[in-house]
Structures are given as C-alpha cells and as structure tokens.
Design an enzyme around this catalytic site. Structure first.
Site, PDB file in Angstrom:
ATOM      1  N   LEU A   1       0.810  -1.219   0.000  1.00 49.65           N
ATOM      2  CA  LEU A   1       0.000   0.000   0.000  1.00 49.65           C
ATOM      3  C   LEU A   1       0.845   1.271   0.000  1.00 49.65           C
ATOM      4  O   LEU A   1       1.930   1.319   0.565  1.00 49.65           O
ATOM      5  CB  LEU A   1      -0.920  -0.012   1.229  1.00 49.65           C
ATOM      6  CG  LEU A   1      -1.862  -1.226   1.304  1.00 49.65           C
ATOM      7  CD1 LEU A   1      -2.694  -1.168   2.586  1.00 49.65           C
ATOM      8  CD2 LEU A   1      -2.766  -1.317   0.080  1.00 49.65           C
ATOM      9  N   HIS A   2       0.298   2.299  -0.655  1.00 49.60           N
ATOM     10  CA  HIS A   2       0.955   3.612  -0.709  1.00 49.60           C
ATOM     11  C   HIS A   2      -0.127   4.679  -0.577  1.00 49.60           C
ATOM     12  O   HIS A   2      -1.319   4.358  -0.399  1.00 49.60           O
ATOM     13  CB  HIS A   2       1.763   3.747  -2.008  1.00 49.60           C
ATOM     14  CG  HIS A   2       0.990   3.387  -3.247  1.00 49.60           C
ATOM     15  ND1 HIS A   2      -0.105   4.104  -3.679  1.00 49.60           N
ATOM     16  CD2 HIS A   2       1.134   2.362  -4.134  1.00 49.60           C
ATOM     17  CE1 HIS A   2      -0.576   3.562  -4.793  1.00 49.60           C
ATOM     18  NE2 HIS A   2       0.139   2.496  -5.087  1.00 49.60           N
TER      19      HIS A   2
ATOM     20  N   GLY B   1      -1.635   6.410  -2.646  1.00 47.12           N
ATOM     21  CA  GLY B   1      -2.758   6.279  -3.589  1.00 47.12           C
ATOM     22  C   GLY B   1      -3.866   5.430  -2.970  1.00 47.12           C
ATOM     23  O   GLY B   1      -5.048   5.802  -2.981  1.00 47.12           O
ATOM     24  N   HIS B   2      -3.487   4.283  -2.390  1.00 42.82           N
ATOM     25  CA  HIS B   2      -4.480   3.432  -1.724  1.00 42.82           C
ATOM     26  C   HIS B   2      -5.117   4.177  -0.551  1.00 42.82           C
ATOM     27  O   HIS B   2      -6.327   4.082  -0.320  1.00 42.82           O
ATOM     28  CB  HIS B   2      -3.820   2.156  -1.191  1.00 42.82           C
ATOM     29  CG  HIS B   2      -3.233   1.271  -2.246  1.00 42.82           C
ATOM     30  ND1 HIS B   2      -1.883   1.103  -2.402  1.00 42.82           N
ATOM     31  CD2 HIS B   2      -3.823   0.494  -3.197  1.00 42.82           C
ATOM     32  CE1 HIS B   2      -1.648   0.265  -3.394  1.00 42.82           C
ATOM     33  NE2 HIS B   2      -2.813  -0.113  -3.900  1.00 42.82           N
TER      34      HIS B   2
ATOM     35  N   LYS C   1      -5.723   5.678 -11.828  1.00 39.72           N
ATOM     36  CA  LYS C   1      -4.469   5.335 -12.509  1.00 39.72           C
ATOM     37  C   LYS C   1      -4.693   4.112 -13.397  1.00 39.72           C
ATOM     38  O   LYS C   1      -4.203   4.047 -14.510  1.00 39.72           O
ATOM     39  CB  LYS C   1      -3.331   5.073 -11.537  1.00 39.72           C
ATOM     40  CG  LYS C   1      -2.010   4.885 -12.298  1.00 39.72           C
ATOM     41  CD  LYS C   1      -0.848   4.639 -11.399  1.00 39.72           C
ATOM     42  CE  LYS C   1      -0.870   3.254 -10.845  1.00 39.72           C
ATOM     43  NZ  LYS C   1      -0.700   2.191 -11.900  1.00 39.72           N
TER      44      LYS C   1
ATOM     45  N   GLN D   1      -9.061  -0.441 -16.109  1.00 38.83           N
ATOM     46  CA  GLN D   1      -9.617  -1.341 -15.085  1.00 38.83           C
ATOM     47  C   GLN D   1     -10.916  -0.754 -14.506  1.00 38.83           C
ATOM     48  O   GLN D   1     -11.911  -1.456 -14.329  1.00 38.83           O
ATOM     49  CB  GLN D   1      -8.591  -1.549 -13.971  1.00 38.83           C
ATOM     50  CG  GLN D   1      -9.159  -2.213 -12.723  1.00 38.83           C
ATOM     51  CD  GLN D   1      -8.087  -2.550 -11.709  1.00 38.83           C
ATOM     52  OE1 GLN D   1      -7.393  -3.529 -11.887  1.00 38.83           O
ATOM     53  NE2 GLN D   1      -7.963  -1.766 -10.652  1.00 38.83           N
TER      54      GLN D   1
ATOM     55  N   VAL E   1      -2.880   9.755  -7.573  1.00 42.49           N
ATOM     56  CA  VAL E   1      -1.991  10.458  -6.628  1.00 42.49           C
ATOM     57  C   VAL E   1      -0.583  10.384  -7.211  1.00 42.49           C
ATOM     58  O   VAL E   1      -0.135   9.310  -7.641  1.00 42.49           O
ATOM     59  CB  VAL E   1      -2.043   9.821  -5.230  1.00 42.49           C
ATOM     60  CG1 VAL E   1      -1.098  10.548  -4.268  1.00 42.49           C
ATOM     61  CG2 VAL E   1      -3.472   9.843  -4.687  1.00 42.49           C
TER      62      VAL E   1
ATOM     63  N   SER F   1       2.445   0.477  -6.798  1.00 46.59           N
ATOM     64  CA  SER F   1       3.218  -0.503  -6.020  1.00 46.59           C
ATOM     65  C   SER F   1       4.433  -0.953  -6.824  1.00 46.59           C
ATOM     66  O   SER F   1       5.458  -1.330  -6.260  1.00 46.59           O
ATOM     67  CB  SER F   1       2.349  -1.713  -5.675  1.00 46.59           C
ATOM     68  OG  SER F   1       1.200  -1.282  -4.986  1.00 46.59           O
TER      69      SER F   1
HETATM   70  O1  PAF Z   1      -5.991  -2.509  -8.807  1.00 40.43           O
HETATM   71  C1  PAF Z   1      -5.700  -3.531  -8.142  1.00 40.43           C
HETATM   72  O2  PAF Z   1      -4.961  -3.466  -7.158  1.00 40.43           O
HETATM   73  C2  PAF Z   1      -6.262  -4.863  -8.539  1.00 40.43           C
HETATM   74  O3  PAF Z   1      -6.331  -4.998  -9.918  1.00 40.43           O
HETATM   75  C3  PAF Z   1      -7.621  -5.180  -7.891  1.00 40.43           C
HETATM   76  C4  PAF Z   1      -8.694  -4.201  -8.323  1.00 40.43           C
HETATM   77  C5  PAF Z   1      -7.478  -5.131  -6.364  1.00 40.43           C
HETATM   78  C6  PAF Z   1      -8.075  -6.576  -8.285  1.00 40.43           C
HETATM   79  O4  PAF Z   1      -7.151  -7.539  -7.907  1.00 40.43           O
END
Ligand code: PAF
Length: 290
Positions: A35-36, A38-39, A151, A155, A178, A188
């Site tokens: 985690l950073h 952004g998360h 980012k 997705q 971010v 990451s």
């Molecule tokens: O963006 C991510 O970290 C991954 O693609 C996710 C959405 C957690 C699915 O594994």
C-alpha cells in the site's frame, strides 16, 4: 475501535452482518497490498462517504500472465495492516489463494470487448482475472460503494461495465491519481525502479501533461496528439513504449477528433517494471455541452 482482521468469506460476511442490519453503509477498497498514498486516498474517500470501510488485500494470481511479476509482486501484510489501522479502516479482508480460488473453481467473468483493448491486448486474460476477483470481492463484502484509482483507468471502466451488466448493487467510484511531487504516478510497481529507471519514468507524466496542455490550447486532432505522446516517450532512453493512445473516456476507442471527454493513456516498460499512466482531456467543445 481497532480494525477487525478476517481471512475467510464466512468471517468477512459475519463481521459485516451487524452493520448491514443496522443500516450502516459499507465502502470497499480492493487492493493487492504493497500500500501507498494512492491506496490511502481511496480509504479516505471511503471513510468520507461510508459508515464503515473495508479494505481487501489479495494478490490475485488470475490477473497475472505467464512470465509476469506474480511471484515478485511486493507483499508485506504487516506493514499494510499497520497503515490501514492508522488510517482508521474498520475491517481488513486478507484471504489466501485457496479461499478465493478453492480446488475445482472454474467460473470466470469475461468483461467483453472493453477488456481486449490496450492493456487487455498486451496482457491477454488480465481483465478476466480482475473482473472475476472483483466480482467475488463484491459478492463477499456486499459494499454499497467500491473505490478504485483512476491510474488503472481501463480497469475502472471494465469494473463499471461488469457491475452494470451483472446488476451488482454497488456504486463504483473512481478516485484521482496520486502523484509524487515530480509527477510520477504512485504505483506498487514503482518499488521495482532503480534511481535511473525512476528518472526515465518521469517522461510518462511529462508527456501526458504536455498533451493535456495542447488540448487546453485548442488542439483536437487525436492522431496528432497520439503521435506527439508516442514520440515523446519513445525518445526517452531506458524506456520501451507499449502503447500511447488518445481515447474516448467511456468507450476507450481511439478518437480522431476530440469532441467529448477523452483520456490519454500510456503503458511502457521501464527496467523490470511495466508502468501505466493517464490524464483526462477535456476539449473546449466538451465544456460547451456540460
Ligand atoms: O488494482 C488492483 O490493485 C487490482 O487490480 C484489484 C482491483 C485489487 C483486483 O485484484
């Protein structure tokens, strides 16, 4: 209150049963850990909007292709747990692979044509893996709102498509990228970059900013902008361009003339890292329609 840690689907559902009965809203931030900031911005968005915030940490094997970085992907659940606890997260769901993909699991979610473009073309099967795991996480946690970073713009669009098509009662929210002070989008995978790689990688955000400035100054020729973006990145040493594209912000199809909201998308390999980045492009004509 201290953060609850659960690792099975039953525990996760049990932990949220009471909140749901009490009518409290649940926000989910799906992550693969490492985690950073952004998360943590997604966590902050969830805490601002929902009564309860759940974060999942699961490095999903089905979204990595053969020869990709599944084994090398950074994993540090203790550090992640400490960050999430400090950020005020209510529950951490960190399942093992056998929980999410028990022996005999055979179903996957195919998100359709959107998943075959850009990163989907370079990483066949990637978005099926993402769509499958996100569907399973949404089914386990049952959040009112799920938060994803812009980012990973493709997705985000794929997940919106899946949630709409499968009538999943979760609102999907995209949150702004971010960046480091010098422009590098947080990821990451930035942990893979050497000092030299990191300098080369700055061309991505620089080239995107320059395309955005050209659009703000009135340029609407999608092909010309795409060429400029690709040339700027290709001229940087130490970086191999995967794609540079100017696309419609919703369909992700290439655009020849910018009339609506668009996105500039890039992917490139820098050292051992595959990096992606993007920027919103708002042509003057799209402002007129708002
Ligand atoms: O963006 C991510 O970290 C991954 O693609 C996710 C959405 C957690 C699915 O594994």
């Amino acid at each position: 209150m201290s953060m609850e840690r659960v690792s099975s689907i039953e525990e996760a559902r049990g932990a949220l049963r009471r909140a749901r009965l009490e009518g409290r809203t649940i926000g989910l931030v799906p992550t693969m850990g490492a985690l950073h900031e952004g998360h943590l911005s997604l966590v902050a968005a969830s805490r601002a909007r929902c009564d309860l915030t759940v974060v999942s940490v699961f490095v999903n094997p089905t979204q990595f292709g053969p020869g990709e970085d599944f084994d090398a992907y950074p994993r540090d659940l203790d550090a992640d747990t400490a960050l999430l606890e400090a950020a005020g997260v209510d529950a951490l769901f960190a399942p093992g692979t056998a929980v999410m993909y028990p022996a005999g699991a055979a179903t996957s979610v195919d998100p359709g044509p959107l998943a075959t473009l850009w990163c989907g073309a370079s990483r066949p099967g990637h978005f099926t893996g993402v769509a499958t795991i996100v569907t399973k996480l949404l089914s386990t946690v049952g959040p009112d709102v799920a938060f994803f970073g812009e980012k990973d713009y493709q997705q985000l669009k794929v997940i919106e498509r899946v949630v709409t098509d499968l009538d999943i009662p979760t609102h999907v929210v995209g949150c702004p990228i971010v960046r480091e002070p010098d422009g590098l989008a947080l990821s990451s995978r930035n942990r893979y970059l050497s000092a030299a790689d990191r300098t080369h990688a700055l061309v991505l955000s620089r080239a995107l900013a320059s395309v955005r400035a050209r659009v703000d100054a009135g340029e609407t020729d999608g092909a010309a902008l795409q060429r400029e973006l690709a040339n700027a990145i290709a001229s940087e040493p130490g970086i191999t361009l995967d794609y540079a594209a100017i696309v419609d912000a919703e369909t992700l199809e290439s655009v020849s003339e910018l009339r609506r909201e668009c996105r500039a998308l890039v992917a490139a390999r820098v050292g051992s890292a595959r990096l992606i980045d993007n920027v919103a492009l708002s042509p003057a004509s799209s402002h007129a329609c708002r």
